[in-house]
Design a protein around this motif. Structure first.
Motif, PDB file in Angstrom:
ATOM      1  N   TYR A 161       3.283  11.758  13.265  1.00 50.50           N
ATOM      2  CA  TYR A 161       4.404  11.369  14.130  1.00 50.50           C
ATOM      3  C   TYR A 161       5.177  10.200  13.517  1.00 50.50           C
ATOM      4  N   ASN A 162       6.457  10.263  13.628  1.00 54.07           N
ATOM      5  CA  ASN A 162       7.390   9.294  13.016  1.00 54.07           C
ATOM      6  C   ASN A 162       7.343   9.368  11.485  1.00 54.07           C
ATOM      7  N   HIS A 214      -0.678   7.101  16.226  1.00 53.31           N
ATOM      8  CA  HIS A 214      -0.623   8.279  15.343  1.00 53.31           C
ATOM      9  C   HIS A 214      -1.917   8.414  14.532  1.00 53.31           C
ATOM     10  N   SER A 241      -1.913  12.225  13.647  1.00 54.87           N
ATOM     11  CA  SER A 241      -0.724  13.049  13.437  1.00 54.87           C
ATOM     12  C   SER A 241       0.228  12.334  12.476  1.00 54.87           C
TER      13      SER A 241
END
Ligand SMILES: Cc1ncc(COP(=O)(O)O)c(C=O)c1O
Length: 405
Positions: free
Chosen positions: A394-395, A322, A392
């Motif tokens: 993400y998660n 990420h 990003s």
């Protein structure tokens, strides 16, 4: 595992150091009390490479337009702007980021294969230096919008010269099957289209960008030759090309610590391209990204766990795909080194992984590494390009911090 011996980052007395404003500084002091990973970037490393480009292309007094996508950190952009170069952007977001960093609209080239109407309108209204157009439809769209707005559009056409390059297929852009650029066989159609918009569009340039992380200069030279040839063809149609943009794409050897080779390859690239362009009397531009910022950046991360499952050993970091997507996206290699380099420790083989719930979240496979202690920090090298700019949430992890030294 050999201690690191680089210009910008090096091990000394078992510790990772850098120089900040000429002062030798242990990297760990830059971490302070941070709980999250941190990208650090070195100004002097960036400056060296920009100077190398200026020198390499001096015969053609080329305009360097730094590719903002490689690293769009505001402080990095401000610093690059202060070195007297322009910007190359691929979205209106990057365009506005470049303006915020102090670039003038007249210093920005707007590239990219999918510009929306809103993006084109905004770029025209703000006085963008040149829109690099990638299809007949985009030329028509720019023509219609500039006519409606009564603002002259200065257009460069990105050609697709159908050149294969040795790089990861995801970052090859100048082959006939790639989505980028206008195929040479459509140029005559484009000429007809350009005639119908001659009041509102000035076709000033040709550009070419055949991919990224290209380690030999030959394909880049071929691409420049394609620009020269196309400019000649256009002359016979009555179109005088005033500017050739040779793109970016020069790679960095992520396996090699000898930074002087970076400067040599920039020099070789410049000399060869200038030779090919020697009879072109117009302006020359280029759009390097990676080769300017890759080496300047480290991603510092903390070891959360050291685990084994009976088959493999893992170092689990608080960073991963990420924050640095390149290894997962295109099997890219980054060196990973300890900050505390203590050769008394046992050398073992580990996969260096992140916390993301994907098995592709691996930053380094089968790395020989001193068994680290949990909560000590490591450095992922050469992460200055396409690192943070591709990060990003993400998660729903936090983004890393960033420091420009
Ligand atoms: C249009 C364009 N110009 C310049 C670049 C910069 O390339 P690099 O970072 O390989 O120098 C890219 C990136 O792929 C690009 O798409």
């Amino acid at each position: 595992m050999d201690p690191l011996n680089r210009d910008t980052f090096f091990h000394k007395d078992n510790e990772l150091f850098t120089t900040v404003d000429g002062v030798l500084t242990p990297v760990k002091t830059l971490i302070g009390s941070s709980e999250k990973p941190i990208y650090i970037y070195s100004k002097s490393c960036i400056e060296k490479r920009i100077n190398a480009y200026k020198l390499a292309f001096k015969e053609k007094a080329a305009h360097i337009h730094y590719a903002v996508k490689a690293n769009s950190n505001l402080e990095v952009l401000k610093f690059i702007k202060s070195l007297g170069v322009g910007a190359d952007v691929v979205s209106i977001g990057e365009f506005n980021r470049a303006l915020e960093a102090g670039f003038k609209a007249s210093e920005i080239i707007f590239s990219g294969v999918g510009k929306t109407k809103l993006e084109i309108k905004e770029a025209l209204t703000k006085g963008c230096r040149q829109l690099n157009c990638e299809s007949l439809s985009e030329f028509r769209r720019i023509g219609e919008l500039s006519k409606a707005l009564k603002i002259k559009a200065y257009v460069g056409v990105r050609i697709n010269p159908d050149i294969t390059v040795e790089t990861h297929p995801y970052i090859a852009t100048g082959f006939r099957e790639n989505k980028f650029g206008v195929p040479l066989k459509q140029i005559s159609e484009l000429v007809e289209l350009a005639k119908s918009f001659k009041e509102s569009v000035e076709w000033v340039g040709l550009s070419c960008h055949i991919g990224s992380q290209i380690m030999t200069t030959d394909p880049l030279v071929l691409a420049s030759q394609a620009l020269v040839n196309t400019a000649k063809d256009l002359k016979s149609y009555g179109i005088e090309i005033k500017s050739l943009d040779v793109g970016g794409g020069l790679g960095v050897d992520y396996q090699d610590d000898d930074e002087s080779k970076d400067l040599k390859s920039i020099q070789a690239f410049g000399e060869k391209v200038c030779h090919v362009l020697k009879d072109f009397s117009g302006e020359v531009c280029l759009e390097p990204g990676r080769s300017i910022v890759a080496r300047s950046g480290l991603l510092l991360a903390r070891v959360e766990y050291v685990k084994t499952n009976g088959f493999k050993n893992f170092i689990v970091l608080n960073t991963g795909m990420h924050h640095l997507m390149r290894p997962s996206l295109y099997q890219a290699y980054h060196k990973i080194v300890p900050i505390d380099f203590n050769s008394a420790r046992k050398l073992e083989t580990f996969d260096v992984v992140g916390p993301i719930c994907e098995s592709s979240d691996v930053l380094g496979h089968d790395r020989s590494f001193y068994r680290p202690h949990e909560e000590e920090w490591v450095a992922i090298l050469d992460a200055g390009a396409y690192g943070m700019s591709m990060a990003s949430a993400y998660n729903h992890h936090e983004f890393p911090g960033e420091i420009l030294m």
